[in-house]
Design an enzyme around this catalytic site. Structure first.
Site, PDB file in Angstrom:
ATOM      1  N   SER A   1      -8.871   6.272   3.640  1.00  0.00           N
ATOM      2  CA  SER A   1      -7.792   6.211   2.659  1.00  0.00           C
ATOM      3  C   SER A   1      -8.260   5.401   1.456  1.00  0.00           C
ATOM      4  O   SER A   1      -9.458   5.182   1.259  1.00  0.00           O
ATOM      5  CB  SER A   1      -6.534   5.594   3.287  1.00  0.00           C
ATOM      6  OG  SER A   1      -5.423   5.746   2.433  1.00  0.00           O
ATOM      7  N   ASN A   2      -7.314   4.938   0.626  1.00  0.00           N
ATOM      8  CA  ASN A   2      -7.642   4.131  -0.544  1.00  0.00           C
ATOM      9  C   ASN A   2      -6.551   3.096  -0.768  1.00  0.00           C
ATOM     10  O   ASN A   2      -5.600   3.002   0.009  1.00  0.00           O
ATOM     11  CB  ASN A   2      -7.838   5.022  -1.778  1.00  0.00           C
ATOM     12  CG  ASN A   2      -6.647   5.904  -2.054  1.00  0.00           C
ATOM     13  OD1 ASN A   2      -5.549   5.426  -2.323  1.00  0.00           O
ATOM     14  ND2 ASN A   2      -6.850   7.222  -1.957  1.00  0.00           N
ATOM     15  N   ARG A   3      -6.663   2.336  -1.851  1.00  0.00           N
ATOM     16  CA  ARG A   3      -5.795   1.191  -2.078  1.00  0.00           C
ATOM     17  C   ARG A   3      -4.504   1.522  -2.826  1.00  0.00           C
ATOM     18  O   ARG A   3      -3.743   0.623  -3.176  1.00  0.00           O
ATOM     19  CB  ARG A   3      -6.553   0.111  -2.855  1.00  0.00           C
ATOM     20  CG  ARG A   3      -7.780  -0.418  -2.144  1.00  0.00           C
ATOM     21  CD  ARG A   3      -8.480  -1.477  -2.987  1.00  0.00           C
ATOM     22  NE  ARG A   3      -9.723  -1.924  -2.383  1.00  0.00           N
ATOM     23  CZ  ARG A   3      -9.804  -2.900  -1.477  1.00  0.00           C
ATOM     24  NH1 ARG A   3      -8.692  -3.507  -1.084  1.00  0.00           N
ATOM     25  NH2 ARG A   3     -10.963  -3.251  -0.967  1.00  0.00           N
ATOM     26  N   SER A   4      -4.226   2.774  -3.096  1.00  0.00           N
ATOM     27  CA  SER A   4      -3.031   3.120  -3.871  1.00  0.00           C
ATOM     28  C   SER A   4      -1.756   2.651  -3.177  1.00  0.00           C
ATOM     29  O   SER A   4      -1.574   2.848  -1.975  1.00  0.00           O
ATOM     30  CB  SER A   4      -2.958   4.638  -4.079  1.00  0.00           C
ATOM     31  OG  SER A   4      -1.761   4.995  -4.728  1.00  0.00           O
TER      32      SER A   4
ATOM     33  N   ALA B   1      -3.155   9.189  -5.483  1.00  0.00           N
ATOM     34  CA  ALA B   1      -4.595   9.003  -5.332  1.00  0.00           C
ATOM     35  C   ALA B   1      -5.028   9.813  -4.115  1.00  0.00           C
ATOM     36  O   ALA B   1      -5.211   9.288  -3.010  1.00  0.00           O
ATOM     37  CB  ALA B   1      -4.921   7.526  -5.154  1.00  0.00           C
TER      38      ALA B   1
END
Length: 423
Positions: free
Chosen positions: A235-238, A302
Site C-alpha cells: 500500500s502507500n501513505r495516502s 493514490a
C-alpha cells in the site's frame, strides 16, 4: 475493509471570516448547542448566540459567553452591552449601542442556525411570528437559515409539525432531519439532535454558491491495498483527506457526489454516496461502472502502481527464505477512462518527489487529461496525511498555476474553480 474506529475529518477553517448567529431554543438538547458553538469556532467562524427565555431554563447564557467571548442576546430590546432599552427596567443613561439587536445581528450575520429548534419554534418560524428576539431576527435577516429540530415522543411525525417543516423548506430554509434514538422521555424514536458533522455540512452547503448544481461528480480517494497473502499487503501513505475535502466542497457547491475510497480511518462524508473498496481492481470496477453517468471525474486516490504477481493462499511463514518479490503493474484507471470519455471532464493527481511540473505535464499529456493537480510530497505540509497541501494546477490549454500552502479544503475549492474555467 475494516471500518471501525473511524474518525471525522475536520478540514481547517471552513468558516473563516463568517459570522454565524446560533439560536438556542427550549429543548433538552440545548446543552449540545454549547459543543456546536465550539465546533463552529474551531472551523473559523465568529459565533453570536441568541437564546430564548425557555432555552435559559436548560443552559445559562454564561456558558455561551465563556465559549464565544461575546455577550449572549436574550431580549428583543437589549443592547450589546447588556443594557435594556425600550420597555426595560435598567437605570442609567440610554445605551450607546443599537437597542434593537435583531437589526444589528441580521446585518452582520452570514448565516443563522437554530440548534436545537423546538416544535414551538418551528411553528412560529413557519407562520412568520415575531414575538421574541430570535423569531424577529429571522424575519429581519436576508442570510441563509438552517434549522436543526430536536423534540420528544411522536412530535416530529405529528401532521402539524410536518406541515410546518414543509412550509419552511418551500421557502428555502434548510431543515435537517432529527436522528432516531433514545429520547428524554425514555422512548426510542425520531427526534434526537443530529451529530455535528451533518449540521456542519448543512451550514457549509447553505453558504456556498451552487455553481455545480445538477452536475454529477465521481471522486476517488485514499490508498489501495494489494494483498501478498491473507495477512500482508502492499500500500502507500495516502490518508484520503484530499478526496474527502473534494467531496465536501463539491457537495457544498450543489453537486451530486459519489466517493469511491480505499481503506482510510475517515468517517464517511455526510450527504455523499460512499463506496468503500480495497484493491485497485475493486476501485477500477466501481469507477468504470459509474463513469458513464458522470460529468466530472476527479481521481485523487493514490492507486497502487504495482501488485504482487501471485498472491499466496496462506500466510507466508516468517522463516521461509523469500528474497525476491515478483510484481506486475496494475491497470491505469485514469488513462483507461480518459480514453473512453464522452464529454466528461477528467482530473488527475500527480504526487511527485522532484521535477514536479515536467513530470506532471508529461502525465497530463500521456493520459489525455483536462486538468492535473501536482504536488511534491517531500515538501513540509504537503505530503500524505497532512491537513494542508501546496499544489500546482496544469490544464490542457497550457495553464500552470503554482498555489501557496493552504488547507486541503481550500485547495479543493480551487480545483473546482479550475474545473469551471477549463477552456
Amino acid at each position: 475493509m475494516n471500518t471501525t474506529n473511524r474518525v471525522p475529518l475536520v478540514p481547517a477553517a471552513r468558516l473563516t471570516g463568517k459570522t454565524i448567529v446560533l439560536g438556542v431554543t427550549g429543548s433538552i438538547a440545548a446543552y449540545k448547542a454549547a459543543s456546536l458553538a465550539r465546533r463552529l469556532m474551531t472551523e473559523g467562524a465568529t459565533v453570536r448566540v441568541v437564546m430564548t427565555h425557555t432555552a435559559q431554563r436548560f443552559v445559562a447564557p454564561l456558558t455561551f459567553e465563556a465559549l464565544t467571548g461575546h455577550p449572549v442576546f436574550t431580549d428583543l430590546f437589549e443592547s450589546e452591552t447588556g443594557e435594556v432599552g425600550v420597555g426595560g427596567a435598567s437605570a442609567g443613561p440610554p445605551p450607546t449601542k443599537n437597542v434593537m439587536p435583531h437589526l444589528a445581528l441580521a446585518d452582520g450575520a452570514d448565516l443563522i442556525v437554530i440548534a436545537p429548534a423546538s416544535a414551538h419554534c418551528v411553528a412560529k418560524l413557519a407562520h412568520g411570528l415575531a414575538d421574541d428576539l430570535l423569531t424577529t431576527l429571522v424575519l429581519a435577516a436576508e442570510c441563509p437559515v438552517v434549522v436543526v429540530p430536536a423534540m420528544d415522543g411522536g412530535m416530529w411525525t405529528h401532521p402539524a409539525v410536518r406541515a410546518n417543516v414543509r412550509t419552511l423548506r418551500q421557502r428555502g430554509v434548510t431543515v435537517l432531519e432529527p436522528e432516531v434514538g433514545p429520547l428524554a422521555s425514555g422512548r426510542v424514536g425520531k427526534g434526537r439532535f443530529p451529530e455535528e458533522d451533518p449540521i456542519l455540512a448543512a451550514i457549509c452547503g447553505a453558504l456556498c454558491t451552487k455553481d455545480f448544481r445538477g452536475r454529477r461528480i465521481l471522486i476517488t480517494a485514499g490508498p489501495t491495498q494489494e494483498p501478498l497473502d491473507p495477512v500482508r499487503f502492499l500500500s502507500n501513505r495516502s490518508s484520503g483527506k484530499m478526496g474527502w475535502a473534494l467531496s465536501e466542497a463539491a457537495r457544498d457547491r450543489g453537486a451530486d457526489v459519489v466517493l469511491v475510497a480505499g481503506p482510510t480511518s475517515l468517517a464517511p462524508v455526510p450527504n455523499v454516496t460512499y463506496v468503500p473498496v480495497v484493491t485497485s481492481e475493486e476501485m477500477r470496477k466501481e469507477v468504470v461502472t459509474r463513469f458513464p453517468g458522470t460529468d466530472v471525474l476527479i481521481m485523487a486516490a493514490a492507486v497502487a502502481d504495482f501488485q504482487p504477481a501471485r498472491q499466496a493462499r496462506g500466510k507466508v511463514p516468517k522463516g521461509r527464505d523469500v528474497r525476491m518479490l515478483a510484481l506486475e503493474p496494475t491497470k491505469d484507471i485514469l488513462k483507461e477512462l480518459a480514453s473512453r470519455r464522452a464529454g466528461q471532464v477528467v482530473v488527475g493527481f500527480a504526487a511527485e518527489t522532484g521535477d514536479l511540473v515536467a513530470r506532471a505535464r508529461g502525465k497530463l499529456l500521456d493520459k489525455a487529461l483536462d486538468l492535473i493537480v501536482a504536488n511534491d510530497v517531500t515538501e513540509p505540509g504537503a505530503g500524505f496525511g497532512t491537513d494542508t497541501n501546496r499544489a500546482t494546477l496544469l490544464d490542457r490549454a497550457g495553464r500552470c498555476d503554482a498555489l501557496p500552502l493552504m488547507s486541503k479544503h481550500e485547495l479543493a475549492h480551487r480545483i473546482l474553480d479550475a474545473v469551471l474555467t477549463l477552456p
